[in-house]
Motif scaffolding. Structure first.
Motif: not given
Length: 316
Positions: A190, A238-239
Motif C-alpha cells: 500500500q 484500502d487500509d
C-alpha cells in the motif's frame, strides 16, 4: 527459430506491456490479453529503479542494467513519465553498499549532514523514478501505435488461448496458476499519494524484511509515500490505519508531509517468487510457451531486461 503467426501475451501489467512492445518492435505480430490493461498492481507502484530482494543476482544484474539504460533514454521525454532523480537511501544503523551499487556511476556514501535524524548510514545516487500511471499509458500507446492489439479477458488456463503460435505468460500473481507453479505468492503493498509540499529528491529507508516501509518518491505536483509489504496478503482494499502509519513514518523524515493533503491510496499485490522465471516451456499440444513472472517488487526494474530476454528466446 522462425516465428510465424500471432504471439499472445497474457498479462497487462508492466511486464506484459513491456514484453509486448519488445516483441512487436522486433517485427512480430502481438496481441495482449488481460482482464485489466494496464494491470492494477503496476498502476499502484511507486516506482523507483532498484533490484531489491530479487534473485538470481547473476541474471538480475544483467536485466537491471538493460532496463537502466532504456529508462535513461526515456527520461529525455517528459511524456514517458520517467525522470532521473537524485536522492538518498539510508538505514538506522551503518549499512553495507548493496550489490547493485556498482551499476550506478554516481553512487557514494552520504556525509552525516545528508542523513535525517535517527539514521546511522546511507548512500546518495541518481536513478530513474517512474510515474507509473503516465508510464503505463505511454507503453500502451507505443504498443498500439506499432500495430499491437488488445483483448480484455480473464484467462484461467493457457489452454483458453486458441489463436496463437506462441504464448507468453506475464500474468503477474496469476502466472503461477497458469504455469501450475505454487511458488508464486502475493506481497500486499500500500502506498499513499499526497500533494507535494516541495520535495524534489527521493528518500528510501533500507528496512530489510520489515512489512513497514519508508519511501518518498516525488512526481511533480504529487509525492508517493510508502509503504507496506505484507507477505501472503491479497486484499486490495484500502487500509486507513496503514495510510496514517505511512504518513507518520514519512513525516519523521520530512515534517512537511504530516499536513500534506491526501489524494489517494494505491494498493497492489506484488507477484513474488524465490527466483524470477524467464524460460521456455510448451503446452500439451506443442504450442510454444514462454514464462516471464515472479519479479516481486522489482517488476519495473527488470522489465526491459526480461522483455528482451523473451525476444531472444522466442526468435533465437
Amino acid at each position: 527459430m522462425t516465428t510465424t503467426g500471432k504471439i499472445v501475451i497474457v498479462g497487462g501489467g508492466v511486464t506484459g506491456l513491456t514484453t509486448a512492445v519488445a516483441l512487436l518492435e522486433a517485427g512480430l505480430s502481438v496481441r495482449l490479453v488481460a482482464a485489466e490493461i494496464p494491470g492494477p498492481t503496476s498502476v499502484a507502484a511507486g516506482a523507483m529503479w532498484g533490484p531489491y530482494l530479487v534473485e538470481p543476482w547473476s541474471k538480475v544484474r544483467r536485466w537491471s542494467l538493460v532496463s537502466l539504460d532504456v529508462f535513461r533514454g526515456l527520461s529525455a521525454d517528459p511524456a514517458t513519465g520517467v525522470r532521473m532523480v537524485s536522492g538518498v537511501e539510508a538505514a538506522r544503523d551503518a549499512m553495507p553498499a548493496p550489490e547493485w551499487s556498482t551499476l550506478l556511476p554516481d553512487f557514494r556514501e552520504c556525509s552525516p549532514g545528508e542523513l535525517p535524524s535517527g539514521f546511522g548510514g546511507g548512500y546518495r545516487f541518481t536513478v530513474p523514478l517512474i510515474d507509473m500511471p503516465a508510464y503505463l499509458q505511454y507503453l500502451l500507446q507505443r504498443f498500439r501505435t506499432a500495430g499491437g492489439t488488445t483483448r480484455r479477458q480473464f484467462v484461467t488456463s493457457l489452454d483458453e488461448i486458441d489463436d496463437a503460435s506462441v504464448i507468453v505468460n506475464c500474468a503477474g500473481l496469476g502466472a503461477g496458476d497458469l504455469a501450475t507453479d505454487d511458488g508464486v505468492r502475493p506481497i500486499r503493498g500500500q502506498l499513499v499519494v499526497v500533494k507535494n509540499p516541495g520535495i524534489t529528491e527521493f528518500f528510501s529507508e533500507d528496512t530489510g524484511l520489515s512489512p513497514d516501509l519508508l519511501c518518498i518518491y516525488p512526481h511533480g505536483e504529487i509525492v508517493v509515500l510508502g509503504g507496506t509489504a505484507i507477505d501472503g496478503e491479497t486484499s486490495l482494499q484500502d487500509d486507513p490505519v496503514a495510510t496514517r502509519a505511512i504518513i507518520e513514518r514519512c513525516a519523521t523524515v520530512d515534517p512537511r508531509l504530516a499536513k500534506a493533503p491526501v489524494i489517494a491510496s494505491r494498493i497492489g499485490a506484488r507477484p513474488t517468487r524465490s527466483e524470477v522465471r524467464v524460460e521456455a516451456d510448451s503446452r500439451s499440444d506443442g504450442v510454444r510457451v514462454f514464462h516471464n513472472y515472479g519479479h516481486g517488487g522489482a517488476g519495473v526494474t527488470l522489465s526491459w531486461g526480461c522483455a528482451r530476454e523473451v525476444v531472444h528466446l522466442v526468435t533465437g
